[in-house]
Scaffold this active site. Structure first.
Site, PDB file in Angstrom:
ATOM      1  N   HIS A  88       0.825  -1.221   0.000  1.00 28.48           N
ATOM      2  CA  HIS A  88       0.000   0.000   0.000  1.00 28.48           C
ATOM      3  C   HIS A  88       0.860   1.274   0.000  1.00 28.48           C
ATOM      4  O   HIS A  88       0.413   2.329   0.451  1.00 28.48           O
ATOM      5  CB  HIS A  88      -0.995  -0.016   1.170  1.00 28.48           C
ATOM      6  N   HIS A  90      10.217  -3.660   4.057  1.00 25.68           N
ATOM      7  CA  HIS A  90      10.623  -2.260   4.110  1.00 25.68           C
ATOM      8  C   HIS A  90      10.836  -1.794   5.528  1.00 25.68           C
ATOM      9  O   HIS A  90      10.226  -2.291   6.468  1.00 25.68           O
ATOM     10  CB  HIS A  90       9.673  -1.329   3.371  1.00 25.68           C
ATOM     11  N   GLU A 113       4.080  -5.412   8.415  1.00 23.40           N
ATOM     12  CA  GLU A 113       2.702  -5.264   7.919  1.00 23.40           C
ATOM     13  C   GLU A 113       2.213  -6.539   7.234  1.00 23.40           C
ATOM     14  O   GLU A 113       1.010  -6.759   7.082  1.00 23.40           O
ATOM     15  CB  GLU A 113       2.625  -4.104   6.907  1.00 23.40           C
ATOM     16  N   HIS A 137      -2.255   4.441   9.705  1.00 20.51           N
ATOM     17  CA  HIS A 137      -0.928   4.956  10.062  1.00 20.51           C
ATOM     18  C   HIS A 137      -1.095   6.221  10.898  1.00 20.51           C
ATOM     19  O   HIS A 137      -0.656   7.303  10.502  1.00 20.51           O
ATOM     20  CB  HIS A 137      -0.119   5.239   8.806  1.00 20.51           C
TER      21      HIS A 137
HETATM   22  C1  DHB Z   1       5.886   3.694   2.485  1.00 19.42           C
HETATM   23  C2  DHB Z   1       5.456   2.397   2.759  1.00 19.42           C
HETATM   24  C3  DHB Z   1       4.368   2.190   3.609  1.00 19.42           C
HETATM   25  O1  DHB Z   1       3.883   0.958   3.945  1.00 19.42           O
HETATM   26  C4  DHB Z   1       3.728   3.261   4.163  1.00 19.42           C
HETATM   27  O2  DHB Z   1       2.664   3.014   4.945  1.00 19.42           O
HETATM   28  C5  DHB Z   1       4.145   4.560   3.887  1.00 19.42           C
HETATM   29  C6  DHB Z   1       5.228   4.760   3.043  1.00 19.42           C
HETATM   30  C7  DHB Z   1       7.041   3.929   1.578  1.00 19.42           C
HETATM   31  O3  DHB Z   1       7.718   2.988   1.196  1.00 19.42           O
HETATM   32  O4  DHB Z   1       7.274   5.084   1.195  1.00 19.42           O
HETATM   33 FE    FE Z   2       2.318   1.137   5.571  1.00 21.00          FE
END
Ligand code: DHB
Ligand code: FE
Length: 281
Positions: free
Chosen positions: A12, A191, A238, A57
């Site tokens: 997302h 990430h 996540e 978030h």
């Molecule tokens: C990014 C990834 C995410 O899951 C999020 O909630 C906000 C930003 C990103 O990689 O920029």
């Molecule tokens: Fe996220």
């Protein structure tokens, strides 16, 4: 009778929404091409409702009031203002009968969801809809949002998420209205947006996850949250939300599409599309 027709796991990342909105004509053309085939598949499924398992978030909830699991039971869900105005996407129409059926089934079965009768939805919810449907005037499905706390420890385990998905799948089987349902698990893939490991990408783990979410989800459910954070990064955790999606499907499933793209932002983006061949068993 209601049926779970399909499951989708999808990242997302906000930038992913921008790339998909540009239909291959803007930045992020590579990820657009990788993810685009899912749109024709989902159009042909002609779904009525999507259950979207996502995380907020700190947009609708704050770190001071952050329920572990929340289910929406509203007529509609507006895009949240995340600090720079709401995304320019349609307000999602709720399937409130399905929301209340899930609430009345899943809570007595031991999953204590908080109920939100008003809920603004942030990029965790809206970006996957853009990936699946592009930029229509109105989303072509009604929705039931389910928000999972994956941002403040302690977060629910992968096993708990999988079991919640199973309970949702059982509940859908007793929903008396004919409804073609898809379940979406959002977030990931690997990430980390902060600290020393910012930009952490673990493609080997991501590829393993993309494969096992289809065929061996029980193994993914056995991983601890520490395993997820170590392997996939603090935000990669996540991914447990994909297990809610997979739990709602039966044992007989077919993978339709599995796609992976690095980087989007400084993040790995993944997508899996799964047909639920024989429903919940
Ligand atoms: C990014 C990834 C995410 O899951 C999020 O909630 C906000 C930003 C990103 O990689 O920029
Ligand atoms: Fe996220």
């Amino acid at each position: 009778m209601a049926e779970v027709i399909a499951g989708i796991g999808v990242s997302h990342i906000p930038t992913l929404g921008v790339a998909m909105e540009a239909d291959g004509n803007g930045p992020g053309a590579g990820v657009f091409e990788t993810f685009a085939p899912v749109r024709e598949w989902i159009r042909q499924l002609d779904l009525d409702t999507l259950i979207v398992v996502y995380n907020d978030h700190a947009s609708a909830f704050s770190l001071e009031l952050l329920p572990t699991f929340v289910i929406g039971a509203a007529e509609f869900y507006a895009p949240a203002d995340e600090g720079y105005g709401a995304r320019n996407v349609p307000v999602a129409q709720g399937n409130i009968d399905l929301s209340w059926h899930l609430i009345d089934s899943v809570i007595p079965a031991g999953f204590d969801l908080a109920v939100a009768q008003k809920l603004d939805v942030d990029h965790g919810f809206t970006v996957p809809l853009t990936v699946l449907f592009g930029s229509p005037e109105a989303w072509p499905v009604t929705v039931v949002p389910i928000a999972v706390n994956v941002i403040q420890q302690p977060t629910p385990s992968a096993q708990r998420c999988f079991d919640l998905g199973r309970a949702i799948g059982r509940a859908i089987a007793t929903f008396p209205h004919t409804t073609r349902i898809g379940v979406v698990g959002t977030g990931g893939m690997s990430h980390q947006l902060q600290g020393r490991r910012a930009g952490h990408i673990n493609s080997e783990f991501d590829q393993m996850f993309l494969s096992e979410i289809v065929d061996k989800p029980e193994r993914l459910a056995e991983l601890s949250n520490t395993d997820y954070i170590r392997e996939a990064g603090s935000e990669g955790a996540e991914l447990v939300m994909w297990l809610v999606m997979r739990g709602a499907l039966g044992d007989d499933v077919t993978s339709v599409l599995s796609a992976y793209h690095v980087p989007v932002s400084n993040t790995a983006a993944g997508l899996v599309a799964i047909n639920n061949d024989r429903g919940q068993q």
